[in-house]
Design an enzyme around this catalytic site. Structure first.
Site, short mmCIF file in Angstrom:
data_model
loop_
_atom_site.label_atom_id
_atom_site.label_comp_id
_atom_site.label_asym_id
_atom_site.label_seq_id
_atom_site.Cartn_x
_atom_site.Cartn_y
_atom_site.Cartn_z
N GLU A 57 28.93 7.08 1.65
CA GLU A 57 28.92 5.64 1.90
C GLU A 57 28.62 4.89 0.61
OE1 GLU A 57 25.34 4.38 1.22
OE2 GLU A 57 25.18 3.78 3.32
N THR B 296 16.51 1.35 14.69
CA THR B 296 17.15 2.55 14.14
C THR B 296 16.58 3.84 14.71
OG1 THR B 296 15.61 2.56 12.28
CG2 THR B 296 17.71 1.46 11.92
N ARG C 122 13.30 -1.35 13.58
CA ARG C 122 12.84 -0.32 14.52
C ARG C 122 13.94 0.17 15.45
NH1 ARG C 122 7.09 -3.00 16.19
NH2 ARG C 122 6.20 -2.87 14.11
N HIS D 173 19.27 15.71 10.57
CA HIS D 173 19.39 14.65 9.58
C HIS D 173 18.00 14.09 9.31
CE1 HIS D 173 20.59 11.40 7.15
NE2 HIS D 173 20.19 10.49 8.02
N LYS E 140 9.56 11.98 8.85
CA LYS E 140 8.95 11.98 10.18
C LYS E 140 9.95 12.20 11.32
CE LYS E 140 4.53 11.18 9.41
NZ LYS E 140 3.90 9.87 9.45
N ARG F 166 9.80 14.80 14.64
CA ARG F 166 9.67 14.34 16.02
C ARG F 166 10.84 14.84 16.88
NH1 ARG F 166 9.29 8.07 16.95
NH2 ARG F 166 10.32 8.19 18.97
N ASP G 132 0.85 -1.19 0.00
CA ASP G 132 0.00 0.00 0.00
C ASP G 132 0.90 1.25 0.00
OD1 ASP G 132 -1.66 2.11 0.53
OD2 ASP G 132 -2.80 1.10 2.10
N CYS H 188 25.65 8.35 7.36
CA CYS H 188 25.04 9.59 6.84
C CYS H 188 25.69 10.87 7.34
CB CYS H 188 23.56 9.63 7.16
SG CYS H 188 22.63 8.32 6.37
N ASN I 42 15.98 10.22 1.28
CA ASN I 42 17.13 10.38 2.17
C ASN I 42 18.40 10.42 1.34
OD1 ASN I 42 19.06 10.30 4.14
ND2 ASN I 42 18.54 8.26 4.89
N SER J 53 24.65 6.53 11.14
CA SER J 53 24.49 5.25 11.83
C SER J 53 25.85 4.71 12.21
CB SER J 53 23.78 4.26 10.91
OG SER J 53 22.46 4.66 10.71
#
Lengths: 132, 347
Positions: free
Chosen positions: B80, B201, B199, B234, B239, B243, B28, B112, B266, B296
């Protein structure tokens, strides 16, 4: 193309930056670079000169049957660009929608991969042009 | 004081929509796009890579700075997705800028955030008087494994910041970094695609480092969110930065200008730097900007910048602002996308 490394390296200055030649005697610009000025011969004084990065499309064509190494890019355009100083450069046209590719359209130099020696060989970078 | 003398960003022309990728995998697209806060991502064409992005962005940065490229004493390219595992991108960029041979150059890797690590290296070298100008580039053609969550977000782009002491358009008042060993995303030697910890991450990776770096910078500079006019985080998706901003107490309007990921995906090493470029396109003298990158592995670099009067002078900003430049785009379908990104086996 096998063992193109020397060729790629020797041409990197003009391919990266449109580095050509200028004859200080007669004032003519050349691209690619020349060792001797064909007009002045022995009286000529050749020095390196960067060509202007912008020009107009002098002529163009679309390539459907590509040479080795370019098969996956077809169909693509190649064009002769008449630079602001009158020098003509043969180049690939990229990022340019079909409707914008016309004789006289302004095109600007950009930096792209040109070809590579397979998966493990050297990558040749250099100029291509895009219509602005 | 050390600061930014010139900046440039480059985003490739092609876009593939999140909905188009989802269509191929029977997912979806609307829900995925909504969940990531990404509508579409920028795709490097067949003849583009992180080196070509780096050259385009760097040429713009040097042009805006109005300096002689021979005065660049250090050039660092953070990526990278290097075209060569061994052979520096930085030397090719230096050659294409006309900055060789009197300079030091190296490629940096920190997922990144290698681009902002380059900014810090240049700051140190410029501040100490070792060099006059240093160029830090963040550039990536990020790859996501087909049918992996990353495939919807991994875009492509580059940004360059020229660091110096004279005629700065924005001074870098302070920088602070927060770094730990956190295995949230990695790519092993010879592996084609990166892997990630799902998750994992978010909280112990992105949020922990971004928030800690921002708070650490606030403490060390005696500032708080209300002292800043813009904030750039970054942006692995649309989203997370929203946040992070909310948690720290930034109003959404302060991060909108630098939030580019919803439109281009990204861009990894370039993400925070493209966001900053977009903010510099509109920022007024005296305004303060917070930038927090994230890589990361994991770490964050935070910067406090103050825009100077120089930014208003003719030619100090690129001719085309980031938000305008990304409007020049062509949509492609998934088939063209995997051709250009060489995901078809025979390519």
């Amino acid at each position: 193309m096998k063992n193109a490394t020397p060729l790629i390296w020797r041409n990197s200055a003009d391919r990266y930056n449109l580095l050509g030649s200028h004859c200080a005697t007669c004032g003519t610009d050349y691209f690619p670079e020349r060792v001797v000025c064909p007009k002045c011969r022995r009286k000529g004084k050749i020095e390196p000169k960067q060509m202007p990065p912008e020009g107009k499309i002098y002529s163009f064509t679309q390539v459907h049957a590509a040479p080795t190494g370019f098969e996956h890019e077809t169909p693509y355009y190649i064009a002769i660009i008449e630079l602001a100083n009158g020098v003509k450069v043969l180049t690939q046209l990229v990022d340019s929608p079909d409707e914008k590719i016309k004789i006289g359209a302004t095109a600007r130099m950009c930096f792209r991969r040109v070809f590579e020696e397979g998966d493990e060989g050297i990558i040749a970078y250099g100029f291509k042009f895009k219509v602005v | 004081m050390v600061g930014i003398v010139g900046y440039g960003a480059y985003v490739p022309r092609m876009r593939v929509k999140v909905a188009e990728i989802a269509r191929v995998w029977g997912k979806d697209g609307g829900r995925i796009g909504e969940g990531l806060g990404i509508n579409e991502k920028a795709v490097a064409s067949f003849d583009e890579d992180s080196c070509t992005f780096a050259v385009e962005a760097s040429r713009t940065a040097v042009k805006c700075a109005g300096i002689n490229p021979q005065e660049i004493g250090a050039l660092f390219v953070g990526s990278e997705s290097k075209p060569y595992a061994v052979k520096p991108t930085a030397t090719m960029v230096a050659e294409a800028l006309g900055a060789t041979p009197n300079l030091t150059a190296a490629d940096l890797e920190f997922a990144c955030k290698a681009g902002t690590a380059g900014v810090q290296a240049c700051m140190g070298m410029v501040s100490s008087g070792m060099i006059k100008y240093g160029l830090a580039v963040g550039s990536d053609t990020a790859q996501g494994r087909p049918n992996d969550a990353l495939e919807y977000s991994a875009g492509g782009g580059g940004a360059a910041l020229l660091i110096g002491k004279e005629k700065t358009i924005a001074e870098i008042d302070a920088t602070y970094s927060f770094t730990t060993d956190t295995p949230d995303f990695w790519r092993r030697q010879h592996a084609e695609f990166p892997r990630h910890a799902g998750r994992f991450t978010a909280e112990p990776a992105y949020f922990k480092h971004v928030l800690s770096a921002a708070k650490g910078l606030f403490e060390r500079t005696g500032t708080e969110p209300k002292d800043y006019d813009y904030a750039v985080f970054h942006q692995p998706n649309g989203k997370f930065p929203l946040r992070a901003a909310k948690t720290l107490g930034f109003e959404e309007k302060k991060i909108k200008q630098g939030l580019i990921t919803p439109f281009i995906g990204n861009t990894y090493s370039a993400a925070a730097m493209i966001g900053l470029s977009s903010v510099l396109d509109v920022a007024k003298p005296g305004q303060k900007i917070l930038v927090v990158s994230y890589g990361s592995g994991a770490g964050s670099d935070a910067f406090k910048l103050t825009v100077t009067n120089e930014i208003e002078k003719t030619g100090r900003r690129p001719c085309v602002p980031v938000l305008k430049a990304i409007e020049d785009k062509t949509y492609i379908d998934y088939s063209a996308y995997i051709k250009h990104r060489r995901k078809i086996k025979s390519l």
